[in-house]
Design a protein around this motif. Structure first.
Motif, PDB file in Angstrom:
ATOM      1  N   UNK A  68       0.817  -1.212   0.000  1.00 27.05           N
ATOM      2  CA  UNK A  68       0.000   0.000   0.000  1.00 27.05           C
ATOM      3  C   UNK A  68       0.844   1.253   0.000  1.00 27.05           C
ATOM      4  N   UNK A  69       2.069   1.143   0.545  1.00 30.79           N
ATOM      5  CA  UNK A  69       2.904   2.343   0.615  1.00 30.79           C
ATOM      6  C   UNK A  69       4.382   2.017   0.512  1.00 30.79           C
ATOM      7  N   UNK A  70       4.783   0.849   0.998  1.00 29.74           N
ATOM      8  CA  UNK A  70       6.186   0.483   0.940  1.00 29.74           C
ATOM      9  C   UNK A  70       7.030   1.028   2.069  1.00 29.74           C
ATOM     10  N   UNK A  71       6.433   1.784   2.993  1.00 30.21           N
ATOM     11  CA  UNK A  71       7.233   2.407   4.050  1.00 30.21           C
ATOM     12  C   UNK A  71       6.762   2.033   5.448  1.00 30.21           C
ATOM     13  N   UNK A  72       5.983   0.981   5.560  1.00 31.13           N
ATOM     14  CA  UNK A  72       5.538   0.564   6.885  1.00 31.13           C
ATOM     15  C   UNK A  72       4.535   1.491   7.512  1.00 31.13           C
ATOM     16  N   UNK A  73       3.833   2.276   6.687  1.00 26.43           N
ATOM     17  CA  UNK A  73       2.918   3.259   7.249  1.00 26.43           C
ATOM     18  C   UNK A  73       1.450   2.911   7.068  1.00 26.43           C
ATOM     19  N   UNK A  74       1.131   1.818   6.349  1.00 27.83           N
ATOM     20  CA  UNK A  74      -0.277   1.554   6.081  1.00 27.83           C
ATOM     21  C   UNK A  74      -0.728   0.164   6.492  1.00 27.83           C
ATOM     22  N   UNK A  94       5.305  -5.663   9.350  1.00 27.87           N
ATOM     23  CA  UNK A  94       5.156  -5.077   8.016  1.00 27.87           C
ATOM     24  C   UNK A  94       6.162  -5.735   7.081  1.00 27.87           C
ATOM     25  N   UNK A 130       6.870  -5.172   4.126  1.00 29.40           N
ATOM     26  CA  UNK A 130       7.566  -4.277   3.198  1.00 29.40           C
ATOM     27  C   UNK A 130       8.858  -3.749   3.800  1.00 29.40           C
ATOM     28  N   UNK A 131       9.012  -3.891   5.126  1.00 30.65           N
ATOM     29  CA  UNK A 131      10.226  -3.423   5.779  1.00 30.65           C
ATOM     30  C   UNK A 131      11.094  -4.586   6.257  1.00 30.65           C
ATOM     31  N   UNK A 149      -2.182  -0.047  13.142  1.00 31.56           N
ATOM     32  CA  UNK A 149      -1.236   0.233  12.066  1.00 31.56           C
ATOM     33  C   UNK A 149      -1.764  -0.177  10.701  1.00 31.56           C
ATOM     34  N   UNK A 183      -4.277   0.844   7.861  1.00 33.02           N
ATOM     35  CA  UNK A 183      -5.152   1.911   7.383  1.00 33.02           C
ATOM     36  C   UNK A 183      -6.237   1.356   6.473  1.00 33.02           C
ATOM     37  N   UNK A 185      11.534   2.492  -4.663  1.00 30.49           N
ATOM     38  CA  UNK A 185      10.863   1.566  -3.761  1.00 30.49           C
ATOM     39  C   UNK A 185      11.664   0.306  -3.540  1.00 30.49           C
ATOM     40  N   UNK A 191      15.312   0.591   6.682  1.00 29.78           N
ATOM     41  CA  UNK A 191      14.765   0.176   5.390  1.00 29.78           C
ATOM     42  C   UNK A 191      14.112   1.374   4.694  1.00 29.78           C
ATOM     43  N   UNK A 192      13.384   2.176   5.453  1.00 29.24           N
ATOM     44  CA  UNK A 192      12.769   3.366   4.867  1.00 29.24           C
ATOM     45  C   UNK A 192      13.815   4.291   4.280  1.00 29.24           C
ATOM     46  N   UNK A 233      15.109   2.960   1.117  1.00 25.94           N
ATOM     47  CA  UNK A 233      14.179   3.098   0.001  1.00 25.94           C
ATOM     48  C   UNK A 233      14.138   4.530  -0.508  1.00 25.94           C
ATOM     49  N   UNK A 288       2.980   2.070  15.654  1.00 29.71           N
ATOM     50  CA  UNK A 288       1.841   1.163  15.585  1.00 29.71           C
ATOM     51  C   UNK A 288       2.362  -0.247  15.868  1.00 29.71           C
ATOM     52  N   UNK A 333       8.785  -5.103  15.499  1.00 32.52           N
ATOM     53  CA  UNK A 333      10.046  -5.195  14.772  1.00 32.52           C
ATOM     54  C   UNK A 333      11.101  -4.271  15.375  1.00 32.52           C
ATOM     55  N   UNK A 369      -6.290   2.734  -0.874  1.00 29.78           N
ATOM     56  CA  UNK A 369      -5.192   1.843  -0.491  1.00 29.78           C
ATOM     57  C   UNK A 369      -4.538   1.217  -1.722  1.00 29.78           C
ATOM     58  N   UNK A 418       3.177   4.988  -3.867  1.00 27.26           N
ATOM     59  CA  UNK A 418       2.310   5.756  -2.979  1.00 27.26           C
ATOM     60  C   UNK A 418       2.580   7.235  -3.135  1.00 27.26           C
TER      61      UNK A 418
END
Lengths: 157, 332, 766
Positions: A40-46, A59, A61-62, A133, A135, B1, B38-39, B42, B103, B109, C187, C273
């Motif tokens: 959904x976002x790739x950054x662990x935010x959704x 997540x 994605x992370x 966490x 969304x 990404x 990781x962020x 990316x 969250x 993690x 989403x 996104x």
């Protein structure tokens, strides 16, 4: 330099050749073609990419793929009973209107499953915390929370 | 990404890790939970040659109660902190901070070490290459300008970690190891106060643990944070407070720490003088909160305006002091 | 209609089982062998000349199959309602989302790497980011070929005589309100796969909400690109959210087509996104000056509104939102005299398109906030003022809307009761209550030449039904509602219904999933086709059973005589009888339903919709006076829906719309600095989380709309139309400050409280 890793995925032992720079989400979707888990976002935010690793929701994605070595991973595809019946959470989501566009659904269900596996009688606050966490833009969360409550035994439909 | 290519190292013991750090120095990026690294990979904010995963270092696990202190391994997850009855009972501010981070999946993690060592943040910095391309190169990216503050001669990025202010309120120390040497310094001294280079950890050093001195007698602590939503958000202002009564029943120890108010968490140095030697009242707390306000920075580089965030430091500092007081029996 | 078996029941959504098992294929999940991955290079600046554009290095990167720029776009093709938007920009860039070049490569990583190798030399130009500045005479032109930055799309509605009414009003209030750019945050991000066949006919795999209109857009594009008279097919994947974000076609779709033409391979685009944030078109922002007045009895006399809309660098549906804003302006409450003027102004900002409510939330924020101000001026309780002016069934509004069913008063009564309005109003102590009403189209909306939707139904020999509908399922449940309507009409189990809705080669025309029209229009279309089939089946059954078809009914797949229960014939037998006879027949039927609503005339008057949805939201808030933070203690959303065909799905729309409205009211805003988006991510753009859900009640009021299928009206958008003003009004009741520009952030509330404290102190001579 690709490396081989082994891990348990949805109750099966898997051996996969991976690039260390890959995330678990990438491997699930692009290498193993399990597209139920979404980006959904790739950054662990959704939270759309939530999977369960060793009983904890994370997540994907992370999650660096090499970290998966030796672990137990469960994705949405691994939830159905062997008979093909839906897991109670999946059935509750269907029954209670918790699915609209469905993009957040896999992540939501995995977060809820991680909760219920650890806490058989979660309170409403516990439930909200477990999906804090994840969304969702369609449902306003109400029917999702109700579906989880039903499975947690706190509510009759 | 996608992540940039890198070599992946997984040391099994601390000595192995330290030897690797010595060899790679700034070419290695340490990763534990990965939620921040990781962020940043990316976003291409960093492009290390190798990633060193320290999750396998068992020496970095565990919350251990010793005679005079609590030792928390750097790899202890935020979730473990949330679940610890010991922290809840005896180190409440630290438990509260851990419960308010991000969250749940990120708390599972993420590690305490990672949360402490997070880089400072700013809307003009934490963007991807596409967005940054159109902006001038700021101080934090090695340039000579600040995008948040016109003509700003230094970096105004903000330290938004939740754990550090709560730990500093308890006068925590941190253990940094490198090949052949080990130093223990007050956690607050880990932060340089410089947005461009916020941490004074050398590129061959590893943060291995946090030591939290035991607090005795009648004391209370709390951590408060300003956020827009009930989850996910970093703090836009935060404060941690520890208050402890002395044998004579007046306030002996007070530590007020503010976060998300500049490039480093800051101890409000003037607070003890305003509060100690008596049983402070709300007016005294307000005076200490005013000092917190003076100490804080509020620049328009986060989701809410800077002057508002600065004002909120005052509010949250006062509320943190009042919150710490509530656990002290017999005071109110 | 007394004993309905499927309609009115909480039937589970038919795509839910597939979605809970991870089996639904969204555009992200689709792969075609040999497909290439596309990437777009966006402008570095909000306003600049492109001095040099060199793609050679990118072209040479192994794995890159094609690189295109504006030079590769045949003709002078432009898309968008004003045809001012080229898919690839040349010479000058006007916003940070301007597309300058695009690549197609064998992998997404290589495409991204290729973009970094494209060399661009810019000469930065000063940008205009304030529409009020851009309107001034002598302001630099965003589009040089136009004489002005003000769009040639003058919106003006005049009903009655506002000037005379002003003079006759006992009370008048005036104020200015502003709303922000907010974005859909689906989403599932945008994407498509463009594929050509050997005859150069195009298939687009897409998550569009407007398959038929997109088909037309692509058809015109292909013509401009030199491929005249081709076939265009749209195949929709599962759609991960719409909310209007996919109501227009975007540059990336035309770019995908061009790359696919050039490479002769399928080309896939998926937005990241952050692209979804800055490169899709958000909700139209507004600057609104409003005056309203009433007589001494609290009857509204006039409403005058002047709006300026930031049109951004190019034109999409945002510029047409005034056509919908006219609806609450002219027809929310009984207001005999109305004047509305709106101007859209080009700037170097992003440009807007449709978003749930399509201008209605923006206009209603101004109208309903202002109404509370008027109530205070007139010494009336805000509920009382609303009640006195409430719309009623059978009304003709100044804009010539024919109000049929109307449950506005009932909705108000529900809110007042459930919120404990009388008990909670005016208590001070930092807590307060507020309400706001809404009107929205509930029976389609004639914003295009056709508001129709087609349905084809065919039955097999066993009683299974295929329903081919033009309606798009974006998650709202349209296919489930259609299945219910057909099952109810045919007297069969809903499990026997198959709905096909995602292929323009197979499905009939539909103008799109917008204007909350699917249940009403697609529902009526399906109902019409089902009724035709039912007639056919009953005729055959009657013949075989030797009775008059008028005495027959169908339930549970069995035809029976209402006069003699012994006389039955299973439907499957009826079907086979019809088919397996010499000169036999299979049952199919089609029905194209284009609602009898009206296009606006030259004065923007006409019955836009066949029926109108009403609703009222009431909210109780608590204001933290030290931080300005707002806590919602109770939220009541009462909606007049005609009939709830599926109460569970309907509640889902109310909860979802309501929370989206709360986000819009309290926290969501796109933070731009000189045209650069600073918060294009879920961390800094604050959509509500599960922990932000307040105690909420969704109240369904049924008024049985005669023109609707089984009495139903639309609900897709109303859920977030009155949210912001209800909250703003509650805050005023709680602490006496009114925030006039959205979102209502804690910082604005705090500042207002401090200003009020100062003003109060000065007034009392302190």
């Amino acid at each position: 330099m690709k490396q081989k890793i082994t891990f348990k995925l949805n109750n099966e032992e898997r051996l996969v050749e991976v690039d260390p720079a890959w995330t678990l989400l990438y491997v699930l979707r692009e290498v193993l073609e399990l597209t139920g888990t979404k980006e959904g976002c790739g950054y662990g935010e959704c939270g759309a990419c939530t999977v369960i690793i060793d009983g904890q929701s994370v997540n994907s994605c992370l999650y660096p793929i090499l970290e998966v070595e030796g672990r137990t991973v469960t994705t949405i595809e691994g939830l159905r009973e062997a008979s093909g019946e839906l897991h109670p959470l999946q059935q509750a989501f269907v029954n209670e209107g918790a699915v609209q566009c469905g993009f957040c659904t896999a992540g939501m269900i995995m977060s809820a499953k991680a909760l219920i596996d650890q806490n058989a009688k979660p309170t409403e606050a516990d439930i909200k915390e477990s999906i804090a966490g994840n969304l969702c833009r369609c449902t306003g969360y109400v029917q999702i929370i109700d579906a989880i409550k039903t499975v947690a035994g706190g509510r009759r439909t | 990404m996608r992540l940039p290519p890198f070599e992946y190292l997984e040391p099994a013991t601390v000595p192995e890790a330290l030897a690797m750090l010595d060899a790679y120095r700034d070419k290695a990026q340490i990763i534990a939970g990965g939620t921040e690294v990781i962020n940043r990979l990316k976003l291409r904010l960093i492009s290390p040659d190798c990633i060193m995963n320290i999750k396998k270092l068992r020496e970095l696990d565990g919350i251990v109660e010793q005679e005079q202190s609590l030792v928390i391994g750097a790899n202890v997850s935020l979730k473990e902190l949330q679940d610890s009855p010991l922290l809840r009972d005896k180190y409440k501010a630290i438990a509260e901070a851990s419960l308010q981070v991000a969250a749940p999946p990120l708390a599972r993690m993420g590690t305490i070490g990672g949360n402490i060592l997070q880089n400072t943040r700013c809307l003009f910095y934490n963007q991807s290459a596409i967005v940054l391309k159109g902006l001038e190169v700021c101080h934090k990216r090695g340039g000579t300008t600040c995008l948040a503050v016109k003509g700003g001669k230094r970096c105004f990025s903000v330290y938004q970690g939740d754990m550090a202010p709560a730990l500093i309120a308890f006068d925590a120390q941190c253990v940094l190891e490198k090949n052949g040497a080990r130093r223990t310094i007050p956690l607050v001294d880990l932060f340089t106060g410089m947005g461009t280079h916020p941490l004074s950890i050398e590129n061959n050093e590893l943060l291995t643990g946090i030591i939290v001195p035991k607090q005795n007698g009648a004391y209370g602590s709390t951590y408060r944070k300003l956020r827009v939503r009930g989850s996910i958000d970093y703090p836009l202002a935060s404060a941690a407070a520890l208050l402890a009564l002395g044998a004579d029943g007046t306030l002996a120890v007070s530590r007020l720490v503010i976060g998300a108010s500049g490039p480093a968490p800051r101890i409000v140095a003037g607070a003890p003088a305003a509060l100690s030697g008596k049983l402070p009242e709300d007016a005294d707390f307000a005076a200490a909160a005013e000092m917190a306000y003076e100490l804080s920075e509020g620049v328009d580089n986060l989701a809410l305006p800077g002057d508002y965030r600065k004002k909120m430091v005052r509010v949250f500092a006062r509320r943190a002091l009042q919150g710490a007081r509530t656990d002290i029996k017999g005071w109110m | 209609m007394s004993d309905l078996t499927t309609v009115g029941k909480k039937i589970t959504k038919r795509d839910a089982p597939l979605k809970v098992t991870g089996g639904a294929s969204y555009i992200q999940d689709l792969k075609i062998p040999g497909m290439l991955y596309g990437g777009i290079l966006y402008s570095k600046y909000a306003h600049a000349k492109i001095l040099k554009l060199d793609t050679t290095k990118a072209e040479r990167l192994p794995g890159v199959i094609a690189v295109i720029t504006a030079a590769d776009v045949p003709g002078n093709f432009r898309f968008g309602i004003m045809k001012d938007n080229p898919p690839l920009k040349a010479g000058r860039v006007r916003s940070t989302r301007d597309e300058i070049a695009a690549v197609a490569a064998v992998s997404a990583e290589i495409a991204a790497a290729a973009l970094e190798l494209i060399e661009v030399e810019y000469e930065e130009l000063p940008g205009i980011f304030d529409p009020l500045e851009a309107m001034k005479a002598g302001a630099p032109l965003i589009h040089e070929e136009m004489k002005s930055n003000i769009l040639k799309m003058p919106w003006k509605l005049v009903c009655g005589d506002v000037e005379a009414a002003k003079n006759e009003s006992a009370y008048v209030v005036s104020d200015t309100f502003r709303t922000q750019w907010a974005t859909h945050c689906c989403l599932g991000t945008s994407g498509c796969i463009a594929v050509f066949d050997m005859g150069n006919n195009l298939t687009m795999y897409s998550n569009t909400q407007i398959p038929s209109l997109a088909q037309n857009d692509y058809f015109e594009a292909l013509s401009a690109f030199g491929l005249k008279n081709r076939r265009v097919r749209i195949v929709q994947s599962a759609i991960g959210g719409g909310f209007g974000s996919k109501l227009d076609t975007y540059a990336y779709e035309y770019i995908a087509i061009l790359l696919s033409m050039k490479t002769r391979k399928p080309v896939k685009f998926i937005f990241s996104r952050e692209e979804e944030f800055f490169a899709t078109s958000p909700r139209q922002c507004t600057i609104t000056k409003i005056s309203q007045g009433c007589d001494k009895d609290g009857r509204l006399t006039f409403r005058e509104i002047e709006m300026v809309l930031d049109n951004g660098a190019y034109t999409s549906w945002g510029a047409t939102t005034p056509s919908v804003m006219m609806m609450p302006i002219s027809s929310l409450y009984k207001v005999p005299n109305v004047k509305y003027v709106a101007q859209c102004v080009y700037t170097n900002n992003t440009y807007s398109q449709a978003m749930r409510g399509y201008g209605n939330p923006q206009a209603t924020f101004a109208i309903e906030s202002s109404l509370d101000q008027l109530a205070e001026e007139a010494g009336l309780d805000p509920y009382e003022l609303r009640l006195r002016n409430a719309n009623e069934p059978g009304e003709l509004t100044p804009q010539n809307f024919k109000v049929t069913s109307c449950g506005l008063k009932e909705c108000m009564a529900e809110v007042v009761k459930r919120l404990d309005w009388k008990g909670k109003k005016g208590n001070g102590n930092g807590r307060g209550v507020g309400m706001a009403s809404l009107i929205h189209v509930g029976g389609g909306a004639r914003v295009y030449k056709s508001d129709g939707c087609g349905t084809i139904i065919k039955m097999d020999d066993r009683g299974k039904v295929d329903v081919l509908t033009g309606a798009t399922e974006i998650g709202q449940g349209s296919e489930t509602v259609i299945a219910q309507i057909v099952a109810e009409t045919l007297g069969v189990s809903i499990d026997d219904i198959n709905v096909i809705n995602n292929d323009t080669d197979v499905c009939p025309w539909d103008v799109g999933a917008h204007a909350s029209r699917s249940t009403f229009v697609a529902g009526n279309s399906a109902l019409g086709a089902a009724q035709k089939i039912r007639e056919q089946m009953l005729a055959v059954a009657a013949q075989n059973m030797d009775v008059d078809p008028a005495v027959l009914d169908i339930k549970n797949g069995v035809v029976f005589s209402t006069q003699d229960k012994e006389k039955i014939m299973p439907l499957s037998k009826v079907l086979r009888k019809a088919h397996y006879t010499p000169g036999g027949n299979m049952f199919t039927a089609e029905h194209f339903y284009d609602p009898p609503n009206e296009n606006f005339d030259k004065e923007f008057k006409g019955n836009l919709s066949v029926s109108y949805a009403y609703g009222v939201h009431g909210v109780e808030v608590e204001v933290d006076r030290e931080t300005g933070q707002i806590k919602i203690l109770n939220y009541i959303a009462a909606h007049d829906v005609g009939k709830a065909i599926n109460p569970m799905l309907l509640e889902g729309q109310i909860y979802g719309g309501g929370l989206m409205g709360i986000g819009y009211a309290l926290g969501e805003t796109m933070i731009y600095e000189k045209g650069h988006l600073k918060n294009g991510n879920f961390l800094d753009y604050k959509i509500p989380t599960a922990k932000d859900v307040p105690p909420v009640q969704a109240v369904i009021v049924e008024t049985d709309e005669q023109a609707g299928p089984f009495g139903a009206k639309g609900i897709g958008e109303p859920g977030l139309v009155p949210t912001a003003p209800a909250i703003a009004n509650a805050i005023y009741d709680a602490v006496g400050v009114r925030i006039r520009d959205l979102p209502i952030t804690p910082e604005k509330v705090l500042r207002a409280l401090q200003e009020k404290a100062q003003a109060d102190a000065e007034r009392s001579g302190a």
